[in-house]
Design a protein around this motif. Structure first.
Motif, PDB file in Angstrom:
ATOM      1  N   PHE A  66      23.485  66.585  35.032  1.00  0.00           N
ATOM      2  CA  PHE A  66      24.829  66.148  35.417  1.00  0.00           C
ATOM      3  C   PHE A  66      25.634  65.836  34.170  1.00  0.00           C
ATOM      4  CE2 PHE A  66      22.168  65.294  39.027  1.00  0.00           C
ATOM      5  CZ  PHE A  66      22.967  65.636  40.114  1.00  0.00           C
ATOM      6  N   ASP A  68      29.321  63.929  33.412  1.00  0.00           N
ATOM      7  CA  ASP A  68      30.413  63.174  34.029  1.00  0.00           C
ATOM      8  C   ASP A  68      30.251  63.157  35.560  1.00  0.00           C
ATOM      9  OD1 ASP A  68      32.639  61.615  34.053  1.00  0.00           O
ATOM     10  OD2 ASP A  68      34.076  63.257  33.799  1.00  0.00           O
ATOM     11  N   GLY A  69      29.016  63.073  36.018  1.00  0.00           N
ATOM     12  CA  GLY A  69      28.771  62.991  37.450  1.00  0.00           C
ATOM     13  C   GLY A  69      28.815  64.315  38.180  1.00  0.00           C
ATOM     14  N   ILE A  70      29.103  65.412  37.472  1.00  0.00           N
ATOM     15  CA  ILE A  70      29.197  66.716  38.134  1.00  0.00           C
ATOM     16  C   ILE A  70      27.882  67.483  37.928  1.00  0.00           C
ATOM     17  CG2 ILE A  70      30.468  68.895  38.265  1.00  0.00           C
ATOM     18  CD1 ILE A  70      32.834  67.388  36.978  1.00  0.00           C
TER      19      ILE A  70
END
Lengths: 326, 281
Positions: A66, A68-70
């Motif tokens: 991941f 930045d959370g993506i």
């Protein structure tokens, strides 16, 4: 907050007519926002493979990543606008000028014609490339190409910058120049993941270091933490008479904080010591009084080889030879 | 921290994706145009070599090779056009292999660009090179006495068919370039394959004059269909040697169009898919 997070990454290659190769073997990694993390390891440890997975170039055999959370694996298209990548091999078009290369990258980030040209000019200024701006890259030195490549990675002011062996193959002067540039970037708060074979480079640039070998992280910590675990500096002696080596090893064992290492021919001995200067003086005085002659005596900081010797029981170079590199 | 779906940025809309496909394709095309300008070899290949071929064939062989009912100059030009554009389609293969070797494909693949853009730029580069070659060859041909005996539109259709055929081949070569990854291998192999393919055809001699095994090959050869189609459209076919009754020779234009559609519909998706999963070294 962890900006880059990878868990249990594996990558298995199956070359034709050869046993499968585990380039990554359950690698875990996390890079806090605004920090510089170095992946330190020899050739073939899995550094470049890790960077390729995180920059959407290859898909791992298993594991998750991941940024930045993506989810990198599910949404590579959403990752690409956030990252900048600069590799060991300068990925520039030889036939384009420095300016054209940067402008093309800007256009492909969809900055728009005007903003893209403006950014290219800024980067040329920033990287001191004015001489190279209007000449095809073909005629540039390795250091200059690498700087253009790095500038290309910074066209959009990425949220995270991946630097894969940014100074491998550069001459010492270009290396210092590259370190300056990276240090400036870090000062501006860019999150950086860099890979390197050089402890000195990791030490100088990184907030935290992950030592990797055989596709796994085998140690992590700040440069100081790792160095402390390596046992400070090393004391090295080069004997005139190999027959003295047993005696000298005993002396070294008294001042060092680990078993001294003795070379196969018995001429070279070394040991790690917390207070190396004092230990060296002590050893030299003792050798003088016993009349043992030396070609050379000195201290050096721990190298990647020492780290590897300590952590894995084999040196970084041996490792390369054993695995055939890559 | 681990992802939540709420933090996914919105995917680009269809309109944005099409706009990017177009602009990204143009930007990578421009990269290849600059290369044509800076690397004179390519330009020499595309201009001088065709002139040389036209002059060699028309002046050396025209006196020896007798084409009943037609002049050899008229006969040979479509053959030279076809051979030149077929070879002109191979740059895409070696260029993709070279880009992989240089690592610039990795740079492109980490950019938020359209995944087909690099291939579009590459094949457009070949198309432009071939267009330049066509202009040069036709001008040279006109000087040595070749004429378009049909209409302007049919002549234009012949040029379009030649260029489209080569464009489709460029996509195939681009795919092979990514598969083989060595510009040297691509160059040598395409030379070894394309030379027989263009010579064992009706490009330079009527296929009826060939010994049987070669004649069968020449009649079924797609290059023969291309040459025959171009000859028909330029009006360079005159009552003379009977054209083979093989379907592809009887309906050369349809054959070439079908061939173009088949090659593109196989190799465009194959190449784009390969590009999405490829990485240098």
């Amino acid at each position: 907050m962890m900006f880059v997070e990878a868990q249990g990454l594996t990558k298995i290659y199956t070359p034709k007519g050869a046993p499968p190769v585990r380039a990554l073997d359950g690698l875990d990694l996390s890079v806090p926002q605004g920090s510089v993390t170095a992946l330190l390891g020899p050739n073939g440890a899995g550094k470049t493979t890790t960077v390729k997975v995180l920059t959407t170039l290859i898909t791992p055999s298993s594991g998750s990543a991941f940024i930045d959370g993506i989810d990198v694996l599910k949404h590579p298209g959403s990752i690409r606008p956030l990252i900048g990548v600069s590799g060991q091999y300068a990925a520039v078009d030889e036939n384009l000028t420095g300016f054209e290369n940067l402008d093309m990258v800007g256009r492909l980030y969809h900055l728009g014609a005007k903003a893209s040209r403006q950014r290219a000019h800024e980067l040329i200024e920033l990287f001191d490339l004015s001489d190279a701006a209007n000449r095809p890259v073909k005629g540039f030195s390795g250091g200059m190409r690498r700087r253009i490549d790095l500038a290309g990675a910074l066209v959009t002011r990425p949220k995270v910058l991946f630097l894969d062996e940014p100074t491998t193959g550069l001459d010492p002067r270009s290396r210092l120049g590259m370190w300056d540039v990276i240090t400036t970037l870090v000062g501006e708060g860019t999150t950086v993941l860099l890979t390197t074979q050089y402890l000195e480079e990791a030490d100088r640039l990184a907030d935290s270091i992950c030592v990797i070998d055989d596709g796994k992280v085998i140690a992590r910590g700040t440069a100081n933490e790792l160095k402390a675990s390596f046992g400070g500096q090393r004391l090295e002696l080069n004997l005139v008479t190999a027959g003295d080596s047993a005696t000298v090893a005993q002396i070294l064992a008294l001042v060092g904080d680990a078993e001294p290492a003795v070379s196969a021919d018995g001429h070279e001995l070394s040991v790690s010591a917390q207070n190396a200067p004092a230990a060296l003086q002590e050893v030299l005085a003792e050798l003088e009084s016993r009349g043992i002659k030396l070609y050379d005596a000195g201290m050096r900081r721990p190298t990647l080889d020492d780290v590897f010797l300590r952590l894995t029981g084999h040196g970084a170079e041996d490792h390369v030879a054993k695995d055939g590199g890559s | 921290m681990i992802a939540t779906n709420s933090s996914e940025p919105p995917a680009p809309t269809v309109a944005v994706r099409w706009a990017r496909w177009f602009t990204d394709g143009w930007i990578t095309t421009r990269r290849n145009l600059i290369k044509i300008k800076r690397v004179p070899d390519v330009l020499v290949f595309t201009t001088l070599q065709p002139i040389m071929f036209v002059l060699l064939f028309t002046y050396i062989y025209a006196g020896v090779i007798d084409i009943p009912g037609s002049s050899y100059k008229e006969f040979i030009m479509a053959g030279i056009f076809a051979q030149t554009v077929v070879f002109g389609s191979t740059f895409s293969g070696s260029a993709m292999a070279q880009d992989l070797r240089d690592g610039i494909i990795d740079r492109f693949r980490t950019l938020p660009m359209s995944p087909s853009a690099v291939l579009i730029g590459r094949t457009n580069g070949d198309l432009l090179i071939n267009a330049i070659s066509m202009v040069v060859m036709m001008a040279t041909g006109l000087i040595v006495g070749w004429r378009v005996r049909s209409s302007f539109l049919e002549g234009a259709a012949a040029v379009a068919l030649l260029l489209l055929f080569a464009y489709a081949l460029s996509w195939m070569m681009a795919y092979l370039g990514m598969l083989v990854r060595s510009p040297e291998v691509i160059n040598n192999v395409s030379f070894l394959v394309l030379f027989p393919l263009t010579f064992i055809s009706n490009a330079f001699v009527p296929s009826a004059t060939l010994p049987t095994p070669l004649r069968v090959f020449a009649e079924l050869n797609p290059v023969s269909a291309l040459v025959q189609a171009a000859r028909q459209l330029f009006g360079n076919v005159r009552p003379g040697p009977p054209v083979s009754d093989v379907w592809t020779q009887q309906h050369p234009i349809a054959t070439v169009l079908i061939g173009i559609v088949i090659v593109l519909s196989i190799f465009v998706p194959l190449s784009v898919n390969r590009f999405k999963n490829i990485s240098s070294r």
